[in-house]
Design an enzyme around this catalytic site. Structure first.
Site, PDB file in Angstrom:
ATOM      1  N   SER A   1      -7.550   4.109   9.173  1.00 58.01           N
ATOM      2  CA  SER A   1      -8.220   4.065   7.873  1.00 58.01           C
ATOM      3  C   SER A   1      -7.482   3.136   6.906  1.00 58.01           C
ATOM      4  O   SER A   1      -8.078   2.283   6.253  1.00 58.01           O
ATOM      5  CB  SER A   1      -8.300   5.489   7.324  1.00 58.01           C
ATOM      6  OG  SER A   1      -8.793   5.506   6.004  1.00 58.01           O
TER       7      SER A   1
ATOM      8  N   HIS B   1       0.840  -1.200   0.000  1.00 54.39           N
ATOM      9  CA  HIS B   1       0.000   0.000   0.000  1.00 54.39           C
ATOM     10  C   HIS B   1       0.868   1.241   0.000  1.00 54.39           C
ATOM     11  O   HIS B   1       1.863   1.312   0.705  1.00 54.39           O
ATOM     12  CB  HIS B   1      -0.904   0.012   1.231  1.00 54.39           C
ATOM     13  CG  HIS B   1      -1.789   1.218   1.294  1.00 54.39           C
ATOM     14  ND1 HIS B   1      -2.967   1.286   0.586  1.00 54.39           N
ATOM     15  CD2 HIS B   1      -1.665   2.396   1.948  1.00 54.39           C
ATOM     16  CE1 HIS B   1      -3.522   2.473   0.809  1.00 54.39           C
ATOM     17  NE2 HIS B   1      -2.752   3.159   1.629  1.00 54.39           N
TER      18      HIS B   1
ATOM     19  N   ARG C   1     -14.450  13.314   7.733  1.00 58.57           N
ATOM     20  CA  ARG C   1     -13.182  13.970   8.075  1.00 58.57           C
ATOM     21  C   ARG C   1     -12.750  14.928   6.969  1.00 58.57           C
ATOM     22  O   ARG C   1     -12.182  15.994   7.231  1.00 58.57           O
ATOM     23  CB  ARG C   1     -12.094  12.923   8.335  1.00 58.57           C
ATOM     24  CG  ARG C   1     -12.279  12.189   9.672  1.00 58.57           C
ATOM     25  CD  ARG C   1     -11.424  10.933   9.748  1.00 58.57           C
ATOM     26  NE  ARG C   1     -10.018  11.226   9.502  1.00 58.57           N
ATOM     27  CZ  ARG C   1      -9.152  10.364   8.971  1.00 58.57           C
ATOM     28  NH1 ARG C   1      -9.546   9.160   8.604  1.00 58.57           N
ATOM     29  NH2 ARG C   1      -7.906  10.719   8.801  1.00 58.57           N
TER      30      ARG C   1
ATOM     31  N   ASP D   1     -15.182   3.198   7.724  1.00 54.57           N
ATOM     32  CA  ASP D   1     -14.139   4.095   7.223  1.00 54.57           C
ATOM     33  C   ASP D   1     -14.669   4.979   6.103  1.00 54.57           C
ATOM     34  O   ASP D   1     -14.336   6.166   6.031  1.00 54.57           O
ATOM     35  CB  ASP D   1     -12.928   3.306   6.727  1.00 54.57           C
ATOM     36  CG  ASP D   1     -11.856   4.244   6.194  1.00 54.57           C
ATOM     37  OD1 ASP D   1     -11.306   5.010   7.006  1.00 54.57           O
ATOM     38  OD2 ASP D   1     -11.586   4.241   4.975  1.00 54.57           O
TER      39      ASP D   1
ATOM     40  N   LYS E   1      -8.613  -1.245   6.012  1.00 56.25           N
ATOM     41  CA  LYS E   1      -8.890  -1.719   4.653  1.00 56.25           C
ATOM     42  C   LYS E   1      -7.951  -2.861   4.254  1.00 56.25           C
ATOM     43  O   LYS E   1      -8.361  -3.841   3.655  1.00 56.25           O
ATOM     44  CB  LYS E   1      -8.789  -0.558   3.663  1.00 56.25           C
ATOM     45  CG  LYS E   1     -10.029   0.331   3.718  1.00 56.25           C
ATOM     46  CD  LYS E   1      -9.944   1.513   2.783  1.00 56.25           C
ATOM     47  CE  LYS E   1      -9.055   2.582   3.385  1.00 56.25           C
ATOM     48  NZ  LYS E   1      -9.046   3.843   2.643  1.00 56.25           N
TER      49      LYS E   1
END
Lengths: 441, 441
Positions: free
Chosen positions: B183, B82, B168, B161, B187
């Site tokens: 967050s 990621h 947010r 999320d 995921k």
């Protein structure tokens, strides 16, 4: 202009421009800004604060978010009084007729109680038939003719504050001094006051828990008032324990009447004289504070202050005989005494807990929809510093709903603390804030 | 349990219990907690932070707020990668086939781009016919048979999320390290990864603007991963300027293909080798980092890595001929060169501004509904540290909408800064964070 940028600016500790504050208050009033953005801004303000100029702009914008009352038809200086809220606080019931009897012009808008604190409107409804929804013309005529009128706030007064306050209440953002100051002063200013005397309560039973916070709030309030060209004075007074002995609507009305006869509790009388003398000075009805106190004492002893209350009740449709005949007052079907279980001294009598016990008896509202039992409440025979003997009555609880007595008694018991030494008595009034600065008592 | 008490607890800097965090995440997922209370809590967390244990609990609750993907049918260790997002970041397009060709099992869920950063799904749609909405069975079968599958995220992955991030975004509460970490990791964990390699970007083009913040985030991410028994490694890499030379979907695909041929830009190749070698170690396809790098270099030079990309495109319904014939790639009808107006050196090339220029050309989305021009984008001939001559081409802008060229050129021009001295070149990879601690490059 984007709301998210305003939030992030305040979050980062920057100062908001007038345009940004106007954008926010207009947006909230018109439902154009979602509640979640308003909530985020309130929390950012909680942490980063607002300076005097931001607070003044916020107050002005909120003041103009709805109807504003024009009292210019009244030729005298309209001096308003506001308390930040306490338990057993019946000062308005005493002060309004007291200062009116001394020549001041009292155009008072007031509200109802919620939670552990009571409201002047609820208390005045003890007088059966009393109309507290005066139309504008009657309100102004009464002030001009009799020097006094008391009415509920217009529904459209400061709608921005109504929305923001409800939001702050459920998002843990009440306790910010600028936001509290803006909320109080926007309503006073929209109500048309020419001059304002504020009673800022400090202690366990008040919003402000420390003297430092209370004086900071007093300074912000005075700064806003003077910034709007309204002479403003703030007294900081203790609210560790309830004011006077009576808590609950009819009980407080009776105590206010006793005080207007010059036979009230010393703490309540002192506070009324001090607030009242300042009101007389600001409204040009006394040259000095000392002269103001002297005039007010005369009005108490001459019976003129009490006569003004009778007149107020009569002209607003209430039964003035209630002022003199307590058989005509609402009565509780049930009462119970709270007894001392040992000898010693009362070392604490937590105001908020007493207020909650009184609410449990039916004297206050847990939610806006609750109905009030006017006869319910508590009479406190023993307060902080008083000596007590085992099996002596500390207080009496009153209610029309017997089922409520046991829980309320337990609650009231928990408000009391005892010691075997006499605690040091503290002065009720701590200090005074005006444009000249802080004067400690 | 009342939400307002949870907000005020966090506002006062206290640590929330597991029960309170569960109450909040469940309430948000089920729409039982209003957005304004969630927004106030997010702002309180922004100021007061969360400790490691609170962050882990938040992540777990969010992970379980919706569907979780069960990859246990795949016998190999599923290692996911990621990136916290950058401009010109086409590493996934290179890495997925590269590590798959070296024996790793790549079950990759990915997303679309928004704002100045691109998304892997959008980039892969450069291959006409490419199906990025694989059903669960096909997804798992492809991973088992070919070692690789790339698909869009399930719509019901981590709904808590989705809600919180959207909130947010409009309440200026994105920039909190615990919330960012929760967050990201919720995921990754819900996607079924057994091990995770993270690329944490730092610099003007990234969420994290300072090295200190980037390492703090890396540590939080690793702590959460290890706390959930997933081996996790975080690389911190610079995102001052775009990665590689190409920005925009088809342009980036071409650069990824060049990189898979061993002819890519050095920064991109270095980052892919470093992330990839860590992925091989975590998936037991290399014993050491150094061995991992060696294996990957062989896969680039042997053509096996590129062959794996052809296979990926083919099995997911795309046209693999596009990998070798650029006449089959989307083409822009309009292009314009940005020229140097004097000689010297490139001293800055702001990644975010380049990303915005590329978005203006049609390569990215301003809102979720915008359609993408796959051929649009920017090719950067000159990057930080490069010497330039007057009238030399700095970059070329591509688009199918001629009207967009002028504004985008201006934007791109503003991304460049020049000096007459050669600036110090900085290493791309700054350091690595694992359960063993921080290793600086």
């Amino acid at each position: 202009m984007r709301m998210v940028d305003i939030i992030s600016k305040k979050r980062d500790g920057e100062i908001l421009t007038d345009e940004e504050i106007i954008f926010f208050v207009k947006g909230i009033t018109r439902n154009e800004i979602p509640d979640y953005q308003a909530a985020a801004l309130m929390m950012a303000i909680y942490f980063q604060g607002m300076n005097a100029s931001e607070t003044l702009t916020l107050t002005k914008c909120m003041m103009h978010s709805g109807e504003t009352i024009d009292l210019s038809a009244i030729s005298a200086i309209n001096v308003d009084k506001h308390s930040t809220g306490g338990v057993g606080d019946k000062t308005t019931i005493v002060l309004a007729p007291l200062v009116a009897s001394a020549g001041a012009s009292v155009a008072k808008m007031t509200g109802r109680g919620l939670g552990h604190t009571g409201g002047t409107m609820d208390k005045l409804e003890t007088f059966s038939g009393m109309n507290l929804h005066l139309d504008r013309t009657t309100f102004i005529n009464n002030v001009q003719q009799y020097g006094i009128a008391i009415s509920g706030q217009s529904a459209n007064l400061v709608p921005a504050d109504k929305k923001l306050y409800a939001l702050r209440d459920v998002t843990a953002t009440i306790e910010n001094i600028s936001l509290i100051a803006g909320s109080i002063m926007s309503k006073k200013l929209a109500s048309g006051a020419d001059a304002i005397v504020l009673d800022i309560k400090v202690g366990s039973g008040a919003f402000m828990k420390t003297e430092k916070d209370a004086f900071t709030l007093a300074q912000e309030l005075v700064e806003i008032g003077e910034g709007m060209n309204r002479q403003t004075i703030g007294l900081v007074s203790r609210m560790e324990q309830p004011l006077g002995h009576a808590v609950g609507n009819a009980l407080e009305i009776k105590e206010a009447i006793e005080t207007l006869k010059g036979k009230g509790p010393k703490d309540l009388e002192d506070l009324c004289l001090s607030l009242g003398a300042n009101m007389l000075v600001l409204s040009n009805n006394a040259r000095t504070y000392e002269e103001g106190v002297k005039i007010l004492k005369e009005k108490l002893s001459s019976g003129e202050a009490l006569e003004k209350l009778r007149q107020l009740v009569q002209i607003q449709g209430g039964n003035p005989k209630q002022v003199d005949d307590w058989d005509l007052m609402p009565k509780a079907t049930h009462q119970v005494d709270l007894m001392a279980t040992s000898s010693g001294y009362v070392s604490d009598l937590d105001a908020e807990t007493v207020g909650l016990a009184s609410m449990l008896l039916g004297a206050g509202r847990q939610t806006k929809e609750d109905r009030i039992d006017l006869a319910a409440g508590i009479y406190l025979y023993k307060k902080i510093g008083d000596a007590i003997q085992e099996n002596e009555v500390l207080a009496t609880l009153y209610t029309n709903d017997e089922s409520k007595l046991s829980l309320a008694s337990e609650k009231l018991q928990s408000a009391y603390a005892f010691s075997n030494k006499s605690p040091r008595k503290q002065k009720l009034i701590i200090g005074k804030v005006s444009k000249l600065g802080i004067e400690m008592e």
